[in-house]
Structure formats: C-alpha cells, structure tokens
Scaffold this active site. Structure first.
Site, PDB file in Angstrom:
ATOM      1  N   HIS A 261       0.850  -1.198   0.000  1.00 35.07           N
ATOM      2  CA  HIS A 261       0.000   0.000   0.000  1.00 35.07           C
ATOM      3  C   HIS A 261       0.884   1.246   0.000  1.00 35.07           C
ATOM      4  O   HIS A 261       1.364   1.647  -1.063  1.00 35.07           O
ATOM      5  CB  HIS A 261      -0.943  -0.083   1.194  1.00 35.07           C
ATOM      6  CG  HIS A 261      -2.048   0.926   1.217  1.00 35.07           C
ATOM      7  ND1 HIS A 261      -2.313   1.783   0.176  1.00 35.07           N
ATOM      8  CD2 HIS A 261      -2.981   1.219   2.164  1.00 35.07           C
ATOM      9  CE1 HIS A 261      -3.346   2.537   0.483  1.00 35.07           C
ATOM     10  NE2 HIS A 261      -3.767   2.223   1.692  1.00 35.07           N
ATOM     11  N   HIS A 300      -1.440  -0.553 -11.361  1.00 32.69           N
ATOM     12  CA  HIS A 300      -2.360  -0.102 -10.319  1.00 32.69           C
ATOM     13  C   HIS A 300      -3.648  -0.890 -10.445  1.00 32.69           C
ATOM     14  O   HIS A 300      -4.070  -1.203 -11.561  1.00 32.69           O
ATOM     15  CB  HIS A 300      -2.642   1.408 -10.480  1.00 32.69           C
ATOM     16  CG  HIS A 300      -3.226   2.028  -9.261  1.00 32.69           C
ATOM     17  ND1 HIS A 300      -4.562   1.977  -8.969  1.00 32.69           N
ATOM     18  CD2 HIS A 300      -2.650   2.714  -8.246  1.00 32.69           C
ATOM     19  CE1 HIS A 300      -4.783   2.612  -7.825  1.00 32.69           C
ATOM     20  NE2 HIS A 300      -3.643   3.063  -7.362  1.00 32.69           N
ATOM     21  N   ASP A 356       3.677   6.262  -6.887  1.00 32.56           N
ATOM     22  CA  ASP A 356       4.902   5.964  -6.146  1.00 32.56           C
ATOM     23  C   ASP A 356       6.157   5.977  -7.005  1.00 32.56           C
ATOM     24  O   ASP A 356       7.264   5.931  -6.476  1.00 32.56           O
ATOM     25  CB  ASP A 356       4.784   4.582  -5.499  1.00 32.56           C
ATOM     26  CG  ASP A 356       3.831   4.612  -4.327  1.00 32.56           C
ATOM     27  OD1 ASP A 356       3.799   5.647  -3.649  1.00 32.56           O
ATOM     28  OD2 ASP A 356       3.125   3.619  -4.109  1.00 32.56           O
TER      29      ASP A 356
HETATM   30  N1  ACO Z   1       5.608  -5.229 -13.009  1.00 33.02           N
HETATM   31  C1  ACO Z   1       5.484  -6.263 -13.853  1.00 33.02           C
HETATM   32  N2  ACO Z   1       4.326  -6.895 -14.106  1.00 33.02           N
HETATM   33  C2  ACO Z   1       3.236  -6.433 -13.484  1.00 33.02           C
HETATM   34  C3  ACO Z   1       3.301  -5.349 -12.587  1.00 33.02           C
HETATM   35  C4  ACO Z   1       4.540  -4.736 -12.364  1.00 33.02           C
HETATM   36  N3  ACO Z   1       4.662  -3.693 -11.528  1.00 33.02           N
HETATM   37  N4  ACO Z   1       2.069  -5.102 -12.105  1.00 33.02           N
HETATM   38  C5  ACO Z   1       1.266  -6.012 -12.674  1.00 33.02           C
HETATM   39  N5  ACO Z   1       1.970  -6.824 -13.500  1.00 33.02           N
HETATM   40  C6  ACO Z   1       1.444  -7.875 -14.363  1.00 33.02           C
HETATM   41  C7  ACO Z   1       1.140  -9.132 -13.558  1.00 33.02           C
HETATM   42  O1  ACO Z   1       2.248  -9.991 -13.511  1.00 33.02           O
HETATM   43  C8  ACO Z   1      -0.021  -9.676 -14.331  1.00 33.02           C
HETATM   44  O2  ACO Z   1       0.491 -10.297 -15.487  1.00 33.02           O
HETATM   45  P1  ACO Z   1      -0.138 -11.700 -16.027  1.00 33.02           P
HETATM   46  O3  ACO Z   1      -1.524 -11.322 -16.452  1.00 33.02           O
HETATM   47  O4  ACO Z   1       0.758 -12.115 -17.111  1.00 33.02           O
HETATM   48  O5  ACO Z   1      -0.133 -12.617 -14.837  1.00 33.02           O
HETATM   49  C9  ACO Z   1      -0.783  -8.458 -14.801  1.00 33.02           C
HETATM   50  O6  ACO Z   1       0.206  -7.422 -14.898  1.00 33.02           O
HETATM   51  C10 ACO Z   1      -1.905  -8.010 -13.863  1.00 33.02           C
HETATM   52  O7  ACO Z   1      -1.349  -7.869 -12.563  1.00 33.02           O
HETATM   53  P2  ACO Z   1      -2.177  -8.032 -11.217  1.00 33.02           P
HETATM   54  O8  ACO Z   1      -1.230  -8.433 -10.120  1.00 33.02           O
HETATM   55  O9  ACO Z   1      -3.373  -8.887 -11.446  1.00 33.02           O
HETATM   56  O10 ACO Z   1      -2.675  -6.553 -10.984  1.00 33.02           O
HETATM   57  P3  ACO Z   1      -3.297  -6.003  -9.642  1.00 33.02           P
HETATM   58  O11 ACO Z   1      -4.306  -5.007 -10.043  1.00 33.02           O
HETATM   59  O12 ACO Z   1      -3.738  -7.093  -8.742  1.00 33.02           O
HETATM   60  O13 ACO Z   1      -2.048  -5.333  -8.936  1.00 33.02           O
HETATM   61  C11 ACO Z   1      -0.476  -3.753  -8.152  1.00 33.02           C
HETATM   62  C12 ACO Z   1      -1.840  -3.959  -8.819  1.00 33.02           C
HETATM   63  C13 ACO Z   1      -0.413  -4.509  -6.802  1.00 33.02           C
HETATM   64  C14 ACO Z   1      -0.299  -2.263  -7.862  1.00 33.02           C
HETATM   65  C15 ACO Z   1       0.622  -4.253  -9.120  1.00 33.02           C
HETATM   66  O14 ACO Z   1       0.546  -3.573 -10.339  1.00 33.02           O
HETATM   67  C16 ACO Z   1       2.018  -4.161  -8.503  1.00 33.02           C
HETATM   68  O15 ACO Z   1       2.442  -5.065  -7.785  1.00 33.02           O
HETATM   69  N6  ACO Z   1       2.755  -3.045  -8.801  1.00 33.02           N
HETATM   70  C17 ACO Z   1       4.060  -2.830  -8.209  1.00 33.02           C
HETATM   71  C18 ACO Z   1       3.903  -2.315  -6.776  1.00 33.02           C
HETATM   72  C19 ACO Z   1       3.444  -0.878  -6.734  1.00 33.02           C
HETATM   73  O16 ACO Z   1       3.940  -0.020  -7.444  1.00 33.02           O
HETATM   74  N7  ACO Z   1       2.456  -0.602  -5.820  1.00 33.02           N
HETATM   75  C20 ACO Z   1       1.952   0.774  -5.613  1.00 33.02           C
HETATM   76  C21 ACO Z   1       0.529   0.899  -6.037  1.00 33.02           C
HETATM   77  S1  ACO Z   1      -0.002   2.561  -5.849  1.00 33.02           S
HETATM   78  C22 ACO Z   1      -0.403   2.739  -4.229  1.00 33.02           C
HETATM   79  O17 ACO Z   1      -0.741   1.840  -3.497  1.00 33.02           O
HETATM   80  C23 ACO Z   1      -0.303   4.095  -3.587  1.00 33.02           C
END
Ligand code: ACO
Length: 435
Positions: A261, A300, A356
């Site tokens: 988060h 996101h 972020d």
């Molecule tokens: N890098 C690489 N691949 C990614 C990333 C990433 N940062 N984020 C998502 N993906 C990919 C996943 O591997 C998945 O691929 P697939 O379909 O081949 O399996 C697809 O994109 C969908 O990802 P999910 O995990 O289902 O997306 P979700 O909506 O659940 O996750 C999240 C969102 C947690 C923010 C994710 O994008 C992530 O982990 N990002 C990096 C951490 C981050 O920056 N968090 C800050 C969020 S902003 C905030 O909270 C203030």
C-alpha cells in the site's frame, strides 16, 4: 430500454428473481432471496458505500476531489484548502479559510506527556510504528472523542488530528535520529512548519525554501484521498464499530504502512539504486518480463492508464532539483518509463507509472529519509480518512461492518483426550504447522 433490473435464475431450483439495479449495482443482500451470498475476497467487485468525496476513472486516468480535477487543485490550491474541500465538501470562502487555518494551527502542539510517550520508543524505532502508536494514544487524551455521533465533537477531532499529525510525524523522525524535538512554528504554512519541525537545528527561525515547501504542498494534495483503498476501508471498518477517530486513524495508518500500500515508493528507490545506471535498465526490464520480479511503481488496481498523480510529480521533479541538485535516480526512472511504455509486455497489461514511481525520488532529493515516506503519506491522507469516517458515521445505511465467510473447515467432531491421540495433530501444510 428494459427495466433497471437483472434477472437471476437459480438453475438448481428454477427459482427466478428480479434484482433492481441502482447506480450500476445490485444489492448483495438481494441475493439472499435465493439463499445465496456473494463471494468476493479482497472486495474486488463490491461497493461498500456511497461516497461524495473522490471520483476515480481508472481507464481514463481521472482523479477528482469533490468534483475538482486533481491537476487543477495541484496547480492552484494549498494542502489546507484541499483538506477543507475534502472534509467539508466545498471550497472555503476567504473568511472560512482563515478560520480553518487558525483552527488547525490551534491544535499543532501536543501534550507534553505524549512527548514522553514518544521518548519511550527504542532509539531506532521505525517512525511509522511511532506514528501509529502515538496517534492511537491520543485517544486516551481526548476521551470525549468517543461521542462520534456529535457533530461538534467530530469537528474538533478532525481539526485536532489534521493539526497534530505533522507534529507527531516530525517528533517520530527526530526521535529516530536522537535529535531534540522542535515545537511547531505557527507563523509558517502547514508544510513549512512540518519542514521546520523536521530539519531545524540551532538557528532561531527555520525558513523553508519556497520551492520545496510548494512541492510538499503538491505532494500532500495528491495523497489527500483516494476513495476506498485499503487504509480508508480500514478506517471505515473500525469507524463502523463507533470507535473513536484516533484509534481508527491508528488502524488506517497501520494498513497504509504495508508494502503493498503506502510504502511502494520505498521499494522504487531500492530498485532504482540497485539498477545503478541507465545502461542496466534493459537488463531489469528483461527480468520483469521473465516474471522474475515486478517493476515497482508500475501498475495499479484501478488505473489502467497513466496515474494522473504520477504525471504531476514527474513534471515537478525538475523544479525541486533546481534547488536540491538533481537526484541521479531520475534518469534511470525516465529511461525505465520510456522503455516500458513502448514494450508490448507493459502496453498489453496496461501497466503505467503510478504515484509511487516518482514521489520517492523527490522526497529523497529533499533529504526526507525513506523510512519517512509512509509517514508523509499518512499526514496527507488523514484529511481523507477523517472525511470518509464522517461520511460513514452519518450514513443511515451503514451498520457495523460484518462480512460473511464461506466455512470450509471440519464438520462437527468429537474431542479426543490428549493421551489417546495417536495420529493427526496439525500438518505442516496447514496454516501454522504442528509446533
Ligand atoms: N511489473 C510487472 N508486471 C506487473 C506489474 C509490475 N509492476 N504489475 C502487474 N503486473 C502484471 C502481472 O504480472 C499480471 O500479469 P499476467 O496477467 O501475465 O499474470 C498483470 O500485470 C496483472 O497484474 P495483477 O497483479 O493482477 O494486478 P493487480 O491489479 O492485482 O495489482 C499492483 C496492482 C499490486 C499495484 C501491481 O501492479 C504491482 O504489484 N505493482 C508494483 C507495486 C506498486 O507499485 N504498488 C503501488 C501501487 S499505488 C499505491 O498503493 C499508492
């Protein structure tokens, strides 16, 4: 156009019900007519409230507080004015704004006992832990805050929390550095005073750099609310038990402190430092595409487009660097973004920079330590939490939050006395294992 209903047929029994659709939603409780519950771990497709505070269109990259676009507020407003807007629902008049500022400043000091409370934390305590504990402790100083249905009490606690949280945050930082606490300077603006409490040394008066003060105002505006995210949901769930707002904010801050988060910007800094130079960017992208790791600060749950907050921060970074000197991590970040936004892996998954990705780079350039990143987030988000909490306690449709579960454990079984148990015991594969 047909009726605003959806027809659900239970094919096990043939029973058919029409469920009314309102605001693009059906009521999950209507499914009770079929003896069904909706199963939604992590509340992915469940609206838990009606809210007038923040609007997000993740596909189009739109964020608005009370109808005002985030871009306009970041450019023209101040944090305290935006906090007023979020909490009260309208922009203030000049006289109301003056009064609001005075009321917040009236509450910037904390009780001396609270200072001793902070003193009791270990010398190396994480400032987020200190913030969470100390905000919770505020509850014992203001027992009247339990009158959550009393409008005047809600008003006072809101001003108190917005007023005191930067003081607690700065004291937490000074404690972790072994530095003497700096009392608030109410002649300064909200963010200028915070910088003073963080960085003042032996000078008689701390004079914040106007560019850095402005940058912090903008960053606080961008973080002030974000509708029903994890910490806000925590705030509402605790608030639904009619607990006082201090313990509710402590709980919300605890949720915010989690790496999924409010502390992803910390991970971004670690990642950029590990990459080390622009030449190594393609190597990291390869690792990400190979599924070895995630590109931190990208993607996101709601935004499937460029996070509007990230755009604003990226633009502002250069103004900050003119004062602080350039943070070399920005070149690596820009190259990462450039490559990622052209790459099929990121394009097809709609992965864009989130808030972020650039915020940590600015904070770091401003000498704000990584451990303080989630604390800064919590200062700004307190305005949003308090607005959401007030909306919750005055919403007649709300009750104590109490979700259902689907029980998948054992049926009834007989107790076997300890000395007669031969087989069994907890298996390694179960949640806690045998020991
Ligand atoms: N890098 C690489 N691949 C990614 C990333 C990433 N940062 N984020 C998502 N993906 C990919 C996943 O591997 C998945 O691929 P697939 O379909 O081949 O399996 C697809 O994109 C969908 O990802 P999910 O995990 O289902 O997306 P979700 O909506 O659940 O996750 C999240 C969102 C947690 C923010 C994710 O994008 C992530 O982990 N990002 C990096 C951490 C981050 O920056 N968090 C800050 C969020 S902003 C905030 O909270 C203030």
């Amino acid at each position: 156009m047909g009726a605003a209903t959806v027809t659900v047929i239970d094919n096990r029994t043939g029973k058919k019900v029409d469920l009314p659709i309102q605001n693009g939603a059906i009521r999950a409780t209507d499914l009770g007519q079929l003896g069904l519950v909706s199963y939604d771990p992590a509340l992915l497709n469940t609206a838990v409230c009606k809210s007038k505070i923040t609007y997000i269109d993740g596909d189009r990259g739109i964020l608005r507080y009370r109808g005002y676009p985030i871009e306009e507020l970041a450019e023209k407003s101040s944090f305290l004015e935006t906090a007023y807007l979020i909490v009260k629902g309208e922009l203030p008049t000049t006289s109301h704004f003056r009064m609001w500022q005075q009321n917040i400043k009236h509450h910037t000091l904390i009780h001396e006992n609270l200072k001793q409370f902070i003193q009791g934390f270990r010398y190396d305590a994480h400032p987020m832990g200190i913030l969470i504990g100390t905000v919770g402790a505020l509850s014992t100083f203001y027992p009247e805050a339990k009158n959550v249905m009393d409008l005047e009490s809600r008003r006072v606690q809101t001003r108190r929390l917005i007023g005191k949280i930067p003081t607690i945050a700065a004291f937490a930082y000074r404690h972790s550095r072994g530095l003497p606490y700096v009392y608030p300077d109410n002649e300064l603006a909200y963010t200028g005073n915070f910088l003073s409490m963080m960085f003042k040394m032996t000078e008689l008066k701390y004079r914040p750099d106007p560019v850095l003060e402005h940058a912090l105002e903008v960053l606080f505006i961008l973080h002030a609310d974000h509708e029903q995210n994890c910490s806000t949901t925590t705030m509402r769930v605790i608030g639904s038990a009619l607990s006082d707002p201090y313990v509710a904010v402590a709980g919300a801050a605890a949720a915010l402190g989690g790496p999924r988060h409010g502390s992803a910007n910390e991970e971004v800094i670690h990642m950029l430092k590990e990459i080390g130079s622009v030449d190594h960017v393609p190597g990291l992208i390869k690792q990400v595409k190979g599924g070895e790791r995630r590109l931190m600060g990208f993607g996101h749950r709601v935004y499937k487009n460029y996070d509007p907050r990230a755009k604003i921060i990226r633009r502002m970074a250069h103004q900050v660097f003119e004062v602080t000197g350039k943070n070399p991590l920005i070149d690596i970040a820009l190259e990462l973004e450039r490559i990622a936004l052209q790459d099929e892996y990121f394009v097809s998954r709609k992965l864009y920079p989130n808030v972020d990705f650039y915020s940590g780079i600015i904070y770091e350039a401003m000498n704000l330590p990584v451990a303080m990143f989630p604390v800064l987030f919590a200062i700004a988000r307190t305005a949003g939490w308090m607005a959401q909490w007030a909306e919750l306690v005055t919403d007649e449709e709300q009750k104590i939050a109490r979700p259902k579960q689907i029980y998948v454990g054992h049926d009834e079984r007989a107790y076997v006395p300890l000395d007669q148990r031969r087989d069994g015991g907890a298996l390694e594969t179960e949640v806690y294992g045998p020991l």
